[in-house]
Every structure is written in structure tokens, then in C-alpha cells.
Design a protein around this motif. Structure first.
Motif, PDB file in Angstrom:
ATOM      1  N   UNK A 103       0.836  -1.195   0.000  1.00 41.33           N
ATOM      2  CA  UNK A 103       0.000   0.000   0.000  1.00 41.33           C
ATOM      3  C   UNK A 103       0.873   1.248   0.000  1.00 41.33           C
ATOM      4  N   UNK A 104       0.795   2.107  -1.045  1.00 35.06           N
ATOM      5  CA  UNK A 104       1.629   3.321  -1.083  1.00 35.06           C
ATOM      6  C   UNK A 104       1.010   4.515  -0.371  1.00 35.06           C
ATOM      7  N   UNK A 105      -0.239   4.409   0.040  1.00 34.66           N
ATOM      8  CA  UNK A 105      -0.926   5.552   0.643  1.00 34.66           C
ATOM      9  C   UNK A 105      -0.562   5.684   2.121  1.00 34.66           C
ATOM     10  N   UNK A 106       0.711   5.962   2.351  1.00 39.47           N
ATOM     11  CA  UNK A 106       1.223   6.149   3.703  1.00 39.47           C
ATOM     12  C   UNK A 106       2.136   7.365   3.722  1.00 39.47           C
ATOM     13  N   UNK A 107       2.373   7.893   4.902  1.00 36.46           N
ATOM     14  CA  UNK A 107       3.305   9.002   5.005  1.00 36.46           C
ATOM     15  C   UNK A 107       4.675   8.549   4.519  1.00 36.46           C
ATOM     16  N   UNK A 108       5.300   9.392   3.696  1.00 29.74           N
ATOM     17  CA  UNK A 108       6.549   9.005   3.051  1.00 29.74           C
ATOM     18  C   UNK A 108       7.620   8.634   4.059  1.00 29.74           C
ATOM     19  N   UNK A 125       7.331   7.033   6.718  1.00 28.37           N
ATOM     20  CA  UNK A 125       7.089   5.720   7.308  1.00 28.37           C
ATOM     21  C   UNK A 125       7.574   4.571   6.432  1.00 28.37           C
ATOM     22  N   UNK A 126       7.730   4.835   5.140  1.00 35.18           N
ATOM     23  CA  UNK A 126       8.144   3.710   4.293  1.00 35.18           C
ATOM     24  C   UNK A 126       9.116   4.132   3.193  1.00 35.18           C
ATOM     25  N   UNK A 127       9.866   5.196   3.457  1.00 34.04           N
ATOM     26  CA  UNK A 127      10.810   5.688   2.455  1.00 34.04           C
ATOM     27  C   UNK A 127      11.860   4.642   2.097  1.00 34.04           C
ATOM     28  N   UNK A 128      12.477   4.041   3.100  1.00 34.54           N
ATOM     29  CA  UNK A 128      13.506   3.034   2.817  1.00 34.54           C
ATOM     30  C   UNK A 128      12.881   1.783   2.198  1.00 34.54           C
ATOM     31  N   UNK A 129      11.682   1.429   2.672  1.00 35.39           N
ATOM     32  CA  UNK A 129      11.019   0.237   2.142  1.00 35.39           C
ATOM     33  C   UNK A 129      10.769   0.358   0.646  1.00 35.39           C
ATOM     34  N   UNK A 130      10.282   1.504   0.180  1.00 36.50           N
ATOM     35  CA  UNK A 130       9.948   1.640  -1.231  1.00 36.50           C
ATOM     36  C   UNK A 130      11.193   1.615  -2.116  1.00 36.50           C
ATOM     37  N   UNK A 131      12.314   2.070  -1.585  1.00 34.17           N
ATOM     38  CA  UNK A 131      13.540   2.064  -2.379  1.00 34.17           C
ATOM     39  C   UNK A 131      14.247   0.711  -2.331  1.00 34.17           C
ATOM     40  N   UNK A 132      14.111  -0.013  -1.233  1.00 32.87           N
ATOM     41  CA  UNK A 132      14.925  -1.203  -1.035  1.00 32.87           C
ATOM     42  C   UNK A 132      14.164  -2.523  -1.190  1.00 32.87           C
ATOM     43  N   UNK A 185       9.550  -4.333  -5.463  1.00 33.11           N
ATOM     44  CA  UNK A 185      10.102  -4.787  -6.747  1.00 33.11           C
ATOM     45  C   UNK A 185       9.538  -4.014  -7.933  1.00 33.11           C
ATOM     46  N   UNK A 186       8.268  -3.624  -7.860  1.00 31.98           N
ATOM     47  CA  UNK A 186       7.626  -2.976  -9.009  1.00 31.98           C
ATOM     48  C   UNK A 186       6.467  -2.112  -8.525  1.00 31.98           C
ATOM     49  N   UNK A 187       6.088  -1.162  -9.362  1.00 32.30           N
ATOM     50  CA  UNK A 187       4.916  -0.330  -9.102  1.00 32.30           C
ATOM     51  C   UNK A 187       3.943  -0.465 -10.252  1.00 32.30           C
ATOM     52  N   UNK A 188       2.665  -0.547  -9.932  1.00 33.57           N
ATOM     53  CA  UNK A 188       1.614  -0.656 -10.951  1.00 33.57           C
ATOM     54  C   UNK A 188       0.788   0.624 -10.944  1.00 33.57           C
ATOM     55  N   UNK A 189       0.565   1.197 -12.128  1.00 38.66           N
ATOM     56  CA  UNK A 189      -0.272   2.396 -12.220  1.00 38.66           C
ATOM     57  C   UNK A 189      -1.247   2.276 -13.383  1.00 38.66           C
ATOM     58  N   UNK A 190      -2.321   3.026 -13.267  1.00 36.99           N
ATOM     59  CA  UNK A 190      -3.177   3.257 -14.412  1.00 36.99           C
ATOM     60  C   UNK A 190      -2.523   4.339 -15.271  1.00 36.99           C
ATOM     61  N   UNK A 245      -3.525  10.869  -4.726  1.00 34.90           N
ATOM     62  CA  UNK A 245      -3.096  10.286  -3.450  1.00 34.90           C
ATOM     63  C   UNK A 245      -3.161   8.763  -3.454  1.00 34.90           C
ATOM     64  N   UNK A 246      -4.086   8.189  -4.216  1.00 35.90           N
ATOM     65  CA  UNK A 246      -4.203   6.737  -4.306  1.00 35.90           C
ATOM     66  C   UNK A 246      -3.092   6.145  -5.174  1.00 35.90           C
ATOM     67  N   UNK A 247      -2.681   6.884  -6.196  1.00 35.32           N
ATOM     68  CA  UNK A 247      -1.591   6.447  -7.081  1.00 35.32           C
ATOM     69  C   UNK A 247      -0.551   7.567  -7.150  1.00 35.32           C
ATOM     70  N   UNK A 248       0.243   7.742  -6.105  1.00 36.60           N
ATOM     71  CA  UNK A 248       1.236   8.823  -6.085  1.00 36.60           C
ATOM     72  C   UNK A 248       2.309   8.623  -7.151  1.00 36.60           C
ATOM     73  N   UNK A 249       2.955   9.710  -7.511  1.00 36.82           N
ATOM     74  CA  UNK A 249       3.940   9.673  -8.606  1.00 36.82           C
ATOM     75  C   UNK A 249       5.092   8.722  -8.329  1.00 36.82           C
TER      76      UNK A 249
END
Length: 220
Positions: free
Chosen positions: A103-108, A110-117, A120-125, A142-146
Motif C-alpha cells: 500500500x503506497x498511501x502512507x506518510x513518506x 514511514x516507508x521511504x527506505x522500504x519503497x527504495x529497497x 520490486x515494481x509499481x503498478x499504475x493506471x 493520493x491513491x496512485x502517487x507519482x
């Protein structure tokens, strides 16, 4: 009185009416005359020429194509939204795929290191695509942040085949950007790439190393 004040005063005290807006001819920026198949073919030819991958799927079974992509690329942790129909369908279709859905809809913070490390992949419309340049356009929310399309090493984008416009001008016109300009629209024309002073092109230095576009065909 400064020069700025003099100029502004002249503008305020004009007696010959409002300053006319010159007519603009945008015909060079539109009117390519390509039909649906030509737009799709041009988009695919251009975006794959810069190392993107295009996978075609029926709208009714596109999540099966997504599951196959995740399996083939060894993707175990996929970041995606909750609210957009694409994300909702993907979550339902991947329920038994053995992939952790992040889930990406969290304060940055709280999961900054997790998203970088660990992601594996991000899915977007996507909002659509541009045939003339082989580009996707995304309108982050906000649901699909950049960061879904900019941080993970693999970006998987879902595109409806009928949402391909001829030119960037056509996108702006068709979607009324002049009336409601998106605050953070993204144009994606392949994986992240950069070049050094010797013009040696490198992929994935500042963003995704891979871009996979799932093109959906058929009615809802």
C-alpha cells in the motif's frame, strides 16, 4: 517613478480598449488523421524503440497477463493503489498469485527506505497515450502517487487501446487541461534514461530500469 511604474501606468490608462489577443494557429500540432490501429501501431513502435515492453491483453483477462509478467520477472512485492478500478481489479486478480501487495498511501517517512529497497515494481493506471511521441501520460493522485512510477525498478502501466491520442495537443484539448491543469502530470516515454558527456545512454540511473505497458483491448 520607476520604469516599471511608467509601463504599468500606461497599461492602466489606455483609452483604446483592451489589448487584443492575437489569433493562434495550432493546426501544425494536430490533425494527423491516424485511425485507431495506426495510433496503436505508432505508439508501440516508438515506445519499444527505447526499451519499453508492450503486452497486449483482453480487458476481461488482463490481470492474468499481469500475473504472468510478475511471475516471469520474479516480482514478489508490488506497490499499487486501492481506489482506481485498475488497482481494484489487479488486487482481486492477484489474490492467489503469491505476491505481496504494498500500500503506497502512507506518510513518506514511514516507508521511504522500504519503497527504495524492498518494493520490486509499481503498478499504475494511465490517462492515455500519445501516438506521435510514443508516450504515456499519467495523472498522479493520493491513491496512485507519482513515486509508484518513479521509484521501483520496474514500472507496470495499464493502458486502454482506445485512449491513445494522436498528439500532445490533442490530449490537452480532449481532456480540458486549460480549464483544469493537472498539478503533477507525468509523461513517460520508456524506462528512465540518461547520458554522460560522451553521449553514452544508460537506463535506470534515476528511476525504473524497465517499463512494461499492458495494453487492454475490448469492452468493459
Amino acid at each position: 517613478m520607476s520604469a516599471r511604474d511608467i509601463i504599468l501606468n500606461h497599461l492602466r490608462t489606455r483609452t483604446d480598449g483592451a489589448i487584443p489577443v492575437p489569433e493562434s494557429d495550432f493546426s501544425v500540432m494536430t490533425g494527423r488523421g491516424w485511425d485507431h490501429d495506426e495510433r496503436l501501431a505508432r505508439f508501440e513502435q516508438l515506445i519499444t524503440s527505447v526499451h519499453a515492453e508492450v503486452v497486449h491483453a483482453q480487458r476481461s483477462s488482463w490481470t492474468q497477463a499481469l500475473a504472468a509478467i510478475l511471475h516471469d520477472k520474479g516480482i514478489k512485492r508490488l506497490a499499487l493503489g486501492h481506489e482506481h478500478p485498475v488497482a481494484c481489479e489487479a488486487r482481486a486478480g492477484l489474490a492467489e498469485a503469491g505476491v505481496e501487495l504494498v500500500d503506497p498511501a502512507r506518510e513518506i517517512e514511514r516507508w521511504q527506505r522500504e519503497q527504495f529497497e524492498r518494493v520490486d515494481a509499481g503498478l499504475t493506471s494511465t490517462g492515455g497515450a500519445i501516438a506521435e511521441t510514443g508516450s504515456l501520460w499519467l495523472w498522479p493522485t493520493p491513491d496512485e502517487p507519482r513515486r509508484l512510477s518513479l521509484v521501483p525498478s520496474i514500472h507496470i502501466a495499464v493502458l486502454d487501446s482506445e485512449a491513445i491520442d494522436e498528439t500532445f495537443f490533442d490530449v490537452i484539448e480532449a481532456h480540458g487541461w486549460a480549464r483544469a491543469m493537472p498539478t503533477n502530470a507525468l509523461l513517460v516515454s520508456g524506462p528512465s534514461k540518461t547520458a554522460d558527456i560522451e553521449q553514452t545512454l544508460a537506463y535506470g540511473v534515476h528511476g525504473p530500469k524497465e517499463l512494461v505497458v499492458i495494453v487492454r483491448h475490448g469492452a468493459d
